[in-house]
Structures are given as structure tokens and as C-alpha cells.
Motif scaffolding. Structure first.
Motif, PDB file in Angstrom:
ATOM      1  N   HIS A 148       0.855  -1.182   0.000  1.00  0.00           N
ATOM      2  CA  HIS A 148       0.000   0.000   0.000  1.00  0.00           C
ATOM      3  C   HIS A 148       0.899   1.243   0.000  1.00  0.00           C
ATOM      4  CE1 HIS A 148      -2.887   2.968   1.485  1.00  0.00           C
ATOM      5  NE2 HIS A 148      -3.815   2.154   1.020  1.00  0.00           N
ATOM      6  N   LYS A 149       0.825   2.020  -1.069  1.00  0.00           N
ATOM      7  CA  LYS A 149       1.682   3.189  -1.235  1.00  0.00           C
ATOM      8  C   LYS A 149       1.495   4.208  -0.107  1.00  0.00           C
ATOM      9  CE  LYS A 149       1.087   6.126  -4.708  1.00  0.00           C
ATOM     10  NZ  LYS A 149       1.060   6.694  -6.071  1.00  0.00           N
ATOM     11  N   GLY A 150       0.259   4.396   0.352  1.00  0.00           N
ATOM     12  CA  GLY A 150      -0.013   5.333   1.438  1.00  0.00           C
ATOM     13  C   GLY A 150       0.646   4.909   2.745  1.00  0.00           C
ATOM     14  N   LEU A 151       0.641   3.601   3.019  1.00  0.00           N
ATOM     15  CA  LEU A 151       1.304   3.105   4.231  1.00  0.00           C
ATOM     16  C   LEU A 151       2.821   3.256   4.124  1.00  0.00           C
ATOM     17  CD1 LEU A 151      -0.764  -0.054   5.170  1.00  0.00           C
ATOM     18  CD2 LEU A 151      -0.604   2.088   6.435  1.00  0.00           C
ATOM     19  N   TYR A 152       3.355   3.059   2.919  1.00  0.00           N
ATOM     20  CA  TYR A 152       4.794   3.248   2.726  1.00  0.00           C
ATOM     21  C   TYR A 152       5.171   4.703   2.986  1.00  0.00           C
ATOM     22  CZ  TYR A 152       9.451   3.212   0.727  1.00  0.00           C
ATOM     23  OH  TYR A 152      10.803   3.344   0.553  1.00  0.00           O
ATOM     24  N   LYS A 153       4.353   5.620   2.497  1.00  0.00           N
ATOM     25  CA  LYS A 153       4.595   7.047   2.724  1.00  0.00           C
ATOM     26  C   LYS A 153       4.543   7.357   4.228  1.00  0.00           C
ATOM     27  CE  LYS A 153       2.780  11.591   1.534  1.00  0.00           C
ATOM     28  NZ  LYS A 153       1.718  12.329   0.871  1.00  0.00           N
ATOM     29  N   ARG A 154       3.578   6.765   4.908  1.00  0.00           N
ATOM     30  CA  ARG A 154       3.459   6.961   6.362  1.00  0.00           C
ATOM     31  C   ARG A 154       4.699   6.451   7.075  1.00  0.00           C
ATOM     32  NH1 ARG A 154      -1.647   5.055  10.137  1.00  0.00           N
ATOM     33  NH2 ARG A 154      -0.724   5.587  12.133  1.00  0.00           N
ATOM     34  N   ARG A 155       5.153   5.257   6.739  1.00  0.00           N
ATOM     35  CA  ARG A 155       6.352   4.690   7.381  1.00  0.00           C
ATOM     36  C   ARG A 155       7.570   5.584   7.133  1.00  0.00           C
ATOM     37  NH1 ARG A 155       3.099   2.866   9.798  1.00  0.00           N
ATOM     38  NH2 ARG A 155       2.117   0.889   9.502  1.00  0.00           N
ATOM     39  N   CYS A 156       7.699   6.100   5.918  1.00  0.00           N
ATOM     40  CA  CYS A 156       8.828   6.986   5.617  1.00  0.00           C
ATOM     41  C   CYS A 156       8.745   8.265   6.443  1.00  0.00           C
ATOM     42  CB  CYS A 156       8.876   7.302   4.124  1.00  0.00           C
ATOM     43  SG  CYS A 156       9.378   5.894   3.123  1.00  0.00           S
TER      44      CYS A 156
END
Length: 165
Positions: A148-156
Motif C-alpha cells: 500500500h503506497k499510502g502506508l509506505y509514505k506513512r512509514r517513511c
């Protein structure tokens, strides 16, 4: 045309040097705990318990014995207090770690649950003293088994704002 260009440049210069522009702050000016709260609020949004039941506030899952019910109208102040209570509870689970590591693990627990964090390679690496955790931390970005791209952005965002190497 030249006069118009000079006028526009002067206007931009004036706007950039005004006190209102200078007053804008970066998230990094805040204490780490407040950064964590802002990131969670940004990504969780204020849940409507009618649509997202059993979730309410900023991603809080109703626990047995709590006063909340489907359709409960939670205001922002109450949701903020509940978020902070939950986050403090998760941070306390990692009291044996450095404070910033406990905060990072607490934020991850807020999203994926403390059980999943305690089984994760992030937890194992930090416990062993390995500070090379970026890949492990950003690996927690799947929703229903898919990236999930949004979760990756959140983790970053979490990693950048909260991790101290």
C-alpha cells in the motif's frame, strides 16, 4: 514586460520576508512525541463511529468495557486525549529501549498492533543494537496482503521524523 517582471519579483520578496511567512514552523521544530501525534492524526483522520465501527477517534479500537457505542460522537479534544492515552500505553510496552526507539515502536504499534511489532525484525534488530532498520521498518506497509503506497509514505514520514540513528 520588464517592469512587470521586476514588480512580481519585488512582490515575492516582500511576501517571503513578512512575519507571517517567517512564522511557519516545521514539524521538526516540535518535540518528537508531538511529531508522532501529528503524523498519526494526519494518517488516521478523525473516524466516524457510525461508518468505521469499532474504530473511533484517531484509529482507536473500542475495547470491552469502554463507554463508547456505535454512533458515538467524539469531538477532536476527546479523540486527541484518547490517541495520547493509547500511544503512551504502547510506548510503555517498550520501556527497555532508548526513549526514541520506544517512541518509534509505539507509533508502529499504534498502527499494526503491539503483538505484530514484538514479532517484527524491527523489534529484534533494535533489541540487538542493530541501527540499520529502514528496510525492516518500511516493510510494514501492506494492507490485506498487498503493498500500500499510502502506508509506505506513512512509514517513511514516521522514520524520518522519529528515528535517531
Amino acid at each position: 514586460m520588464k517592469k512587470l517582471l521586476i514588480f512580481l519579483m519585488a512582490l515575492v520578496t516582500l511576501a517571503v520576508t513578512t512575519p507571517a511567512f517567517a512564522a511557519k514552523r516545521s514539524i521538526m521544530d516540535l518535540p518528537p512525541y508531538e511529531r508522532a501525534v501529528l503524523i498519526i492524526k494526519h494518517h488516521e483522520i478523525l473516524h466516524d463511529s457510525r461508518k468505521h465501527w469499532p474504530y473511533l477517534g484517531y484509529g482507536h479500537r473500542k475495547l470491552p468495557g469502554e463507554k463508547y457505542f456505535r454512533g458515538y460522537k467524539m469531538n477532536e479534544r476527546e479523540a486527541d486525549a484518547l490517541l495520547r492515552k493509547d500511544l503512551n500505553k504502547f510506548i510503555a510496552l517498550f520501556a527497555g529501549f532508548k526513549p526514541m526507539d520506544a517512541l518509534l515502536l509505539g507509533v508502529l504499534s499504534y498502527n499494526i498492533g503491539p503483538g505484530a511489532v514484538m514479532k517484527s525484525s524491527v523489534y529484534r534488530k533494535l533489541k540487538a543494537g542493530d541501527r540499520n532498520i529502514f528496510k525492516s521498518y518500511t516493510a510494514h506497509c501492506k494492507y490485506k496482503g498487498k503493498f500500500h503506497k499510502g502506508l509506505y509514505k506513512r512509514r517513511c514520514q514516521e522514520f524520518t521524523a522519529l528515528y535517531v540513528p
